[in-house]
Scaffold this motif. Sequence first.
Motif, PDB file in Angstrom:
ATOM      1  N   GLU A  38      26.340  78.358 -15.758  1.00 62.05           N
ATOM      2  CA  GLU A  38      25.420  79.486 -15.757  1.00 62.05           C
ATOM      3  C   GLU A  38      24.228  79.232 -16.678  1.00 62.05           C
ATOM      4  O   GLU A  38      23.271  79.993 -16.680  1.00 62.05           O
ATOM      5  N   TYR A  40      24.212  78.940 -20.172  1.00 61.50           N
ATOM      6  CA  TYR A  40      24.183  79.537 -21.514  1.00 61.50           C
ATOM      7  C   TYR A  40      24.370  78.426 -22.533  1.00 61.50           C
ATOM      8  O   TYR A  40      25.437  78.254 -23.120  1.00 61.50           O
TER       9      TYR A  40
ATOM     10  N   GLN B 246      30.007  92.360  -9.369  1.00 59.66           N
ATOM     11  CA  GLN B 246      28.983  91.562 -10.052  1.00 59.66           C
ATOM     12  C   GLN B 246      29.332  91.486 -11.534  1.00 59.66           C
ATOM     13  O   GLN B 246      29.792  92.432 -12.109  1.00 59.66           O
ATOM     14  N   ASP B 247      29.081  90.361 -12.150  1.00 60.70           N
ATOM     15  CA  ASP B 247      29.311  90.242 -13.595  1.00 60.70           C
ATOM     16  C   ASP B 247      30.759  90.388 -14.018  1.00 60.70           C
ATOM     17  O   ASP B 247      31.042  90.554 -15.201  1.00 60.70           O
ATOM     18  N   TYR B 250      31.490  87.373 -16.193  1.00 60.78           N
ATOM     19  CA  TYR B 250      30.850  87.472 -17.506  1.00 60.78           C
ATOM     20  C   TYR B 250      31.697  88.351 -18.424  1.00 60.78           C
ATOM     21  O   TYR B 250      31.949  88.004 -19.585  1.00 60.78           O
ATOM     22  N   ARG B 254      33.612  87.288 -21.920  1.00 59.82           N
ATOM     23  CA  ARG B 254      33.377  88.018 -23.181  1.00 59.82           C
ATOM     24  C   ARG B 254      34.702  88.447 -23.796  1.00 59.82           C
ATOM     25  O   ARG B 254      34.949  88.283 -24.990  1.00 59.82           O
ATOM     26  N   GLY B 273      22.848  86.980 -22.546  1.00 54.64           N
ATOM     27  CA  GLY B 273      23.098  87.906 -21.439  1.00 54.64           C
ATOM     28  C   GLY B 273      22.002  88.954 -21.302  1.00 54.64           C
ATOM     29  O   GLY B 273      21.683  89.402 -20.211  1.00 54.64           O
ATOM     30  N   THR B 276      18.895  87.320 -19.443  1.00 50.30           N
ATOM     31  CA  THR B 276      18.952  86.731 -18.103  1.00 50.30           C
ATOM     32  C   THR B 276      18.246  87.683 -17.147  1.00 50.30           C
ATOM     33  O   THR B 276      18.029  88.842 -17.448  1.00 50.30           O
ATOM     34  N   VAL B 280      22.485  91.015 -17.682  1.00 47.83           N
ATOM     35  CA  VAL B 280      23.876  91.308 -17.387  1.00 47.83           C
ATOM     36  C   VAL B 280      24.157  92.746 -17.822  1.00 47.83           C
ATOM     37  O   VAL B 280      23.647  93.194 -18.826  1.00 47.83           O
ATOM     38  N   SER B 281      24.971  93.443 -17.064  1.00 53.68           N
ATOM     39  CA  SER B 281      25.232  94.850 -17.387  1.00 53.68           C
ATOM     40  C   SER B 281      25.839  94.941 -18.776  1.00 53.68           C
ATOM     41  O   SER B 281      26.835  94.322 -19.091  1.00 53.68           O
TER      42      SER B 281
END
Lengths: 226, 468
Positions: A38, A40, B246-247, B250, B254, B273, B276, B280-281
């Motif tokens: 991704e 990062y 979605q996400d 991610y 986390r 994040g 981006t 990201v939410s």
Amino acid sequence: MATSKKVITRVDWEKKLNDVKVRKEDMNKLVMNFLVTEGYVEAAEKFRLESGTEPDIDLATITDRMAVKKAVQSGNVEDAIEKVNDLNPEILDTNPQLYFHLQQQRLIELIRNGKVEEALEFAQEELAPRGEENQGFLQELERTVALLAFEDVTNCPVGELLDISQRLKTASEVNAAILTSQSHEKDPKLPSLLKMLVWVQNQLDEKAAYPRITDLSTAALEDPAS
Amino acid sequence: MSEATSQSEPPAKDLIGSYFLDLWLYTSKTLALKPETELKSEFEEEGEESPTALDTLNSSGGFSVVGPDKLSLLYPNANLHGHDVGVVQANRPAPLKRLLYYFEMYVKSAGAKGQISIGFTTSAFKLRRQPGWEANSYGYHGDDGLLYRGHGKGDPFGPTYTTGDTVGGGINYATQEFFFTKNGVVVGSVYKDVKGPVFPTVAVHSQNEEVTVNFGKDPFIFDLKAYEAEQRDKQQSKIDNVHIPQDASYGIIRSYLQHYGYEETLKLLDIAGKSTVPPVSVVPENSLNEKDGTYALNQRKTLRQLIKSGKIDETFSTLGNWYPQIVQDGTSTTCFLLHCQKFIELVRDGKLEEAIMYGRSEFDKFKKLSGFDDLVKDCAALLAYEQPSKSSVGYLLQESQRELVADAVNTMILSTNPNVKDANLCVHSCLERLIRQVTACFLEKRSLNGDQGEAFQLSRILNSGKKG
């Protein structure tokens, strides 16, 4: 007529779960793979220090790749193209579709900025020749040029081309092409794993009632519906 | 003091310690045997044996002759009728717990009439008939190129084959089909309508027909690996169409970083994040999950760093300052893990005498812990080698062992969070729970399917797509 399903109680299911041994190393690799794919890069570098996990790709190449992606996302397509060629000139040479999409994005940006004459010149000199080689390209070119015909561009039939999602699509394409050129898979593995979970649970639902995970973010087990 | 021989239920907090002790024991048993190969091969892990040769015990009335290497078959005489086929099965049935099974047959000589065949039969098969001529058997015949599957009349299938050709027979457990190849090219496939184990089978029937069989000892003419990858890709494209939020990934990453205390990485990920496109939410900062996730994050990070650098004394003192309840009971499993690690670090530094004295003074009080004997033996064994890292207990000197101890301490700290109702929830991260679930589901699905097909293997996912 559905045959009766096998019922597995929570207690029995938890025993099966406990029999599964997951190696910490493997989970760390999954995380590193996500961070690296991704893009990062700072997080990946730090994760390497904090966990001792080696990335499966040279972190230096990520910074370059992210610069290209960012350039496209911000609409600086000429800059992006220059950077891609600096990284590896073969990428655009071997990827006519990608190159066309980048040029198309350039055209979109010119139109967005109201540079009508420049846009037309660009379309005729750079894009039309490609359109001649490929029917699909020609159609895309025509759609893009159509933007010029409308007063209210955001509400016209091809208005979506001006949307940020178009930039993101192109950015994604370029990101994937760079990763592939570096012999790296273009998608991180974690989403695939999550999809497998959803898929296998759907398959298993046909034959058994067992504790499921519906909320991926908590991985909470729900008791089987009796 | 009563001599308790059976292990009474350890206190709730020590359930956590026991979990990690068991994990260490498991590693000890699996890694200690083969220090070079960290992970058993996929197939070994399944514990199934494959066919290796032709079966000489259970052959038919001597119509054909199996060669001394048990990998060749000859039909010496002229045949008289349809019940003197020289048919031989492999010494074992095809293994089930994998995606594909495959074997090949090379036609050394088609003899008088080329009545050769390759296929699969069950243990009930009449060993004087061509595979495919009886129920529950399948055969691809060389003389007519037809596929026989249980009746005297075959179906058009593929080309004929003769002297010099290599044909292969395979099973695809995902699609439940038999497939056949000729000279490295797939000829066709047919639905596998037979339950239970099947034996790879070859047959010869006219004078001087001779074939040799390859169960994998030599490379196949057919590119099985490529075919396997193709089949996996087909499966994969079905899965790719599944929709996930979605996400989702991610968020799970986390939560993983929070769970194990990788604080610095988490900080950088959060910063990235936000920038981006699209961002990201963002997780609401005071949500319950977030609070629990970041409980004692900084301290857990610090302790992990200490343990990963081998500073066990400092670990003990820091824990004594911050979480005395964890090291208060000097006989707890956590203390055992830490003391063992100290011992290991002393050996790593070459301070063998100091290690011995340390072990003698500390280990004894943990006698009652289950697994004590095996684990202390492993630790002590380090002393016996000049190059302990290359020995069967070399795994103790690897990072993974430090990681295990760090994870145990991490979990113990998480369990001190007053909001946590069930200490057991602290043991596994969300990611780990998801991986366990997907693994268990695949196993259950396979078991409901006659135990056929491959299991979910995280290592396979991790290694896929690697080139060279």
